[in-house]
Design a protein around this motif. Structure first.
Motif, PDB file in Angstrom:
ATOM      1  N   GLY A 277       0.812  -1.209   0.000  1.00 39.40           N
ATOM      2  CA  GLY A 277       0.000   0.000   0.000  1.00 39.40           C
ATOM      3  C   GLY A 277       0.847   1.261   0.000  1.00 39.40           C
ATOM      4  N   VAL A 278       0.282   2.330  -0.534  1.00 40.14           N
ATOM      5  CA  VAL A 278       1.018   3.577  -0.723  1.00 40.14           C
ATOM      6  C   VAL A 278       1.488   4.157   0.613  1.00 40.14           C
ATOM      7  CG1 VAL A 278       0.893   5.950  -1.581  1.00 40.14           C
ATOM      8  CG2 VAL A 278      -0.173   4.110  -2.874  1.00 40.14           C
ATOM      9  N   LYS A 279       0.582   4.252   1.593  1.00 38.43           N
ATOM     10  CA  LYS A 279       0.951   4.878   2.872  1.00 38.43           C
ATOM     11  C   LYS A 279       2.059   4.118   3.580  1.00 38.43           C
ATOM     12  CE  LYS A 279      -2.389   7.170   5.312  1.00 38.43           C
ATOM     13  NZ  LYS A 279      -3.602   7.221   6.150  1.00 38.43           N
ATOM     14  N   GLU A 280       1.929   2.804   3.639  1.00 36.35           N
ATOM     15  CA  GLU A 280       2.908   1.989   4.356  1.00 36.35           C
ATOM     16  C   GLU A 280       4.262   2.007   3.641  1.00 36.35           C
ATOM     17  OE1 GLU A 280       3.308  -2.477   6.285  1.00 36.35           O
ATOM     18  OE2 GLU A 280       1.540  -2.000   5.082  1.00 36.35           O
ATOM     19  N   VAL A 281       4.252   1.851   2.319  1.00 33.47           N
ATOM     20  CA  VAL A 281       5.503   1.866   1.557  1.00 33.47           C
ATOM     21  C   VAL A 281       6.187   3.220   1.690  1.00 33.47           C
ATOM     22  CG1 VAL A 281       6.469   1.789  -0.780  1.00 33.47           C
ATOM     23  CG2 VAL A 281       4.849   0.055  -0.054  1.00 33.47           C
ATOM     24  N   GLN A 282       5.418   4.280   1.573  1.00 26.77           N
ATOM     25  CA  GLN A 282       5.965   5.631   1.684  1.00 26.77           C
ATOM     26  C   GLN A 282       6.604   5.836   3.061  1.00 26.77           C
ATOM     27  OE1 GLN A 282       3.170   8.645   0.512  1.00 26.77           O
ATOM     28  NE2 GLN A 282       4.132  10.193   1.773  1.00 26.77           N
ATOM     29  N   LYS A 283       5.942   5.379   4.099  1.00 26.45           N
ATOM     30  CA  LYS A 283       6.453   5.529   5.469  1.00 26.45           C
ATOM     31  C   LYS A 283       7.795   4.820   5.630  1.00 26.45           C
ATOM     32  CE  LYS A 283       4.550   3.186   8.935  1.00 26.45           C
ATOM     33  NZ  LYS A 283       3.533   2.796   9.942  1.00 26.45           N
ATOM     34  N   PHE A 284       7.897   3.583   5.118  1.00 25.34           N
ATOM     35  CA  PHE A 284       9.121   2.817   5.312  1.00 25.34           C
ATOM     36  C   PHE A 284      10.248   3.258   4.374  1.00 25.34           C
ATOM     37  CE2 PHE A 284       6.166   0.184   7.655  1.00 25.34           C
ATOM     38  CZ  PHE A 284       6.911  -0.064   8.800  1.00 25.34           C
ATOM     39  N   ILE A 285       9.911   3.808   3.216  1.00 25.41           N
ATOM     40  CA  ILE A 285      10.953   4.389   2.352  1.00 25.41           C
ATOM     41  C   ILE A 285      11.549   5.601   3.071  1.00 25.41           C
ATOM     42  CG2 ILE A 285      11.378   5.673   0.218  1.00 25.41           C
ATOM     43  CD1 ILE A 285       9.441   3.796  -1.198  1.00 25.41           C
ATOM     44  N   ASN A 286      10.699   6.411   3.686  1.00 22.56           N
ATOM     45  CA  ASN A 286      11.176   7.580   4.427  1.00 22.56           C
ATOM     46  C   ASN A 286      12.037   7.174   5.620  1.00 22.56           C
ATOM     47  OD1 ASN A 286      10.171   9.676   2.862  1.00 22.56           O
ATOM     48  ND2 ASN A 286       8.174   9.621   3.866  1.00 22.56           N
ATOM     49  N   LYS A 287      11.733   6.032   6.226  1.00 21.33           N
ATOM     50  CA  LYS A 287      12.522   5.545   7.363  1.00 21.33           C
ATOM     51  C   LYS A 287      13.849   4.946   6.918  1.00 21.33           C
ATOM     52  CE  LYS A 287       8.960   4.560  10.767  1.00 21.33           C
ATOM     53  NZ  LYS A 287       8.345   3.528  11.614  1.00 21.33           N
ATOM     54  N   GLY A 288      14.036   4.729   5.608  1.00 18.33           N
ATOM     55  CA  GLY A 288      15.302   4.226   5.094  1.00 18.33           C
ATOM     56  C   GLY A 288      15.348   2.726   4.894  1.00 18.33           C
ATOM     57  N   GLU A 289      14.203   2.077   4.852  1.00 20.45           N
ATOM     58  CA  GLU A 289      14.179   0.629   4.640  1.00 20.45           C
ATOM     59  C   GLU A 289      14.596   0.306   3.206  1.00 20.45           C
ATOM     60  OE1 GLU A 289      10.490  -2.084   5.106  1.00 20.45           O
ATOM     61  OE2 GLU A 289      11.325  -1.753   7.102  1.00 20.45           O
ATOM     62  N   LYS A 290      15.357  -0.770   3.038  1.00 17.31           N
ATOM     63  CA  LYS A 290      15.857  -1.161   1.716  1.00 17.31           C
ATOM     64  C   LYS A 290      15.004  -2.282   1.129  1.00 17.31           C
ATOM     65  CE  LYS A 290      19.338   1.600   1.603  1.00 17.31           C
ATOM     66  NZ  LYS A 290      19.226   2.776   0.763  1.00 17.31           N
ATOM     67  N   GLY A 291      14.989  -2.365  -0.197  1.00 24.08           N
ATOM     68  CA  GLY A 291      14.246  -3.407  -0.884  1.00 24.08           C
ATOM     69  C   GLY A 291      13.944  -3.000  -2.317  1.00 24.08           C
ATOM     70  N   ILE A 292      13.107  -3.802  -2.969  1.00 21.23           N
ATOM     71  CA  ILE A 292      12.673  -3.519  -4.339  1.00 21.23           C
ATOM     72  C   ILE A 292      11.237  -3.012  -4.270  1.00 21.23           C
ATOM     73  CG2 ILE A 292      12.232  -4.477  -6.630  1.00 21.23           C
ATOM     74  CD1 ILE A 292      14.140  -6.785  -5.901  1.00 21.23           C
ATOM     75  N   THR A 293      10.986  -1.874  -4.894  1.00 20.78           N
ATOM     76  CA  THR A 293       9.633  -1.336  -4.943  1.00 20.78           C
ATOM     77  C   THR A 293       8.979  -1.808  -6.236  1.00 20.78           C
ATOM     78  OG1 THR A 293      10.412   0.602  -3.738  1.00 20.78           O
ATOM     79  CG2 THR A 293       8.242   0.759  -4.753  1.00 20.78           C
ATOM     80  N   VAL A 294       7.811  -2.442  -6.110  1.00 23.09           N
ATOM     81  CA  VAL A 294       7.077  -2.951  -7.260  1.00 23.09           C
ATOM     82  C   VAL A 294       5.761  -2.172  -7.334  1.00 23.09           C
ATOM     83  CG1 VAL A 294       6.098  -4.984  -8.365  1.00 23.09           C
ATOM     84  CG2 VAL A 294       8.097  -5.229  -6.900  1.00 23.09           C
ATOM     85  N   LEU A 295       5.547  -1.492  -8.453  1.00 25.52           N
ATOM     86  CA  LEU A 295       4.349  -0.672  -8.640  1.00 25.52           C
ATOM     87  C   LEU A 295       3.460  -1.265  -9.719  1.00 25.52           C
ATOM     88  CD1 LEU A 295       7.007   1.707  -8.676  1.00 25.52           C
ATOM     89  CD2 LEU A 295       5.046   2.780  -7.643  1.00 25.52           C
ATOM     90  N   ALA A 296       2.159  -1.088  -9.589  1.00 23.78           N
ATOM     91  CA  ALA A 296       1.211  -1.575 -10.586  1.00 23.78           C
ATOM     92  C   ALA A 296       1.045  -0.514 -11.669  1.00 23.78           C
ATOM     93  CB  ALA A 296      -0.127  -1.890  -9.937  1.00 23.78           C
ATOM     94  N   GLY A 297       1.135  -0.920 -12.910  1.00 22.57           N
ATOM     95  CA  GLY A 297       1.059   0.020 -14.026  1.00 22.57           C
ATOM     96  C   GLY A 297      -0.338   0.422 -14.437  1.00 22.57           C
TER      97      GLY A 297
END
Length: 150
Positions: A60-80
């Motif tokens: 989800g957008v809110k959760e992913v955005q929160k953890f990207i801001n916190k500096g969590e690493k990984g691959i972001t997969v978005l739906a086109g």
């Protein structure tokens, strides 16, 4: 009467063929770059399924955005096929600022299903874990090799 409708709905869902990769490409929005190939899309879905078993995804957008801001690493997969694009168009910019690899896949319903949800989801952050390290490494290499949009 409600019991009679359930088996019909299940049979109807099973009879409906899954839309092919090529058919899903028709529904892409304008910002869906870099788009994962059919082969990479399958690999990402498999890796997401493994990660979901180990609770190593952010959905989800809110959760992913929160953890990207916190500096969590990984691959972001978005739906086109997410509309309106205003919902998540800031996520790729955040990923580029933090040097996180990201890729688009054609279908939000398939992305949600891979994450073990009945609901479609437009973005997932796939975190690394030792249980599926090899699959994650392959996906990471291929996503990083995709050309970023200008």
């Amino acid at each position: 009467m409600a019991r009679e409708k359930q088996p019909e709905a299940v049979a109807e869902a099973e009879a409906t063929p899954e839309r092919s990769y090529r058919e899903q490409l028709c529904n892409l929005n304008g910002i869906a770059q870099p788009l994962a190939s059919r082969k990479l899309t399958r690999k990402l879905y498999k890796c997401i399924k493994k990660a979901a078993k180990h609770k190593q995804i952010r959905r989800g957008v809110k959760e992913v955005q929160k953890f990207i801001n916190k500096g969590e690493k990984g691959i972001t997969v978005l739906a086109g096929d997410t509309l309106p694009i205003d919902v998540y168009c800031h996520i790729p910019i955040m990923c580029e600022e933090r040097s996180l690899p990201y890729a688009y896949v054609p279908s939000k319903s398939d992305l949600g299903a891979a994450a073990g949800s009945k609901r479609p989801t437009c973005v997932i952050l796939l975190k690394p874990h030792e249980e599926y390290e090899e699959a994650y490494g392959e996906c990471l290499q291929e996503v990083e090799a995709l050309p970023l949009p200008l």
